[in-house]
Design a protein around this motif. Structure first.
Motif: not given
Length: 108
Positions: A26-27, A66, A80-81, A92, A96
């Motif tokens: 996630i990161l 993102y 991020s993705e 997301g 986090v």
């Protein structure tokens, strides 16, 4: 349980990625020349992830969403993705915020 994975890339730089309990990344961090710097980056994520204003929401040239997590000095700590939608990106960010404070640290 969520975890930070610390690893060395092909250039021997230290990096970390925050993975949710389901194993999804996630990161991801930038590269650090020393492991100590990488660990400091993780602590910065733990601290700054609790402040929504530290999340910079962005859209790439191909239309995907993102975010960057930034420190108080404006430096990017993690990215991020890519997400198909802004709602996916917001999920997301929420992940986090939830996972970073108590995630374990694993070196791989």
């Amino acid at each position: 349980m969520a975890k930070f994975e610390v690893y060395q890339d092909a250039k021997s730089e230290y990096r970390f990625r925050l993975k949710a309990s389901n194993g999804q990344s996630i990161l991801a961090s930038e590269g650090y020349s020393a492991k100590a710097g990488c660990l400091n980056g993780i602590e910065s994520v733990r601290k700054n992830s609790q402040d929504d204003s530290r999340f910079e929401r962005k859209k790439s040239s191909n239309g995907k969403h993102y975010f960057n997590l930034k420190a108080s000095n404006g430096q990017v700590i993690g990215t991020s993705e890519m997400y198909e939608s802004s709602s996916g990106m917001e999920n997301g960010i929420a992940s986090v915020k939830t996972n970073a404070p108590n995630a374990t640290i694993d070196s791989i």
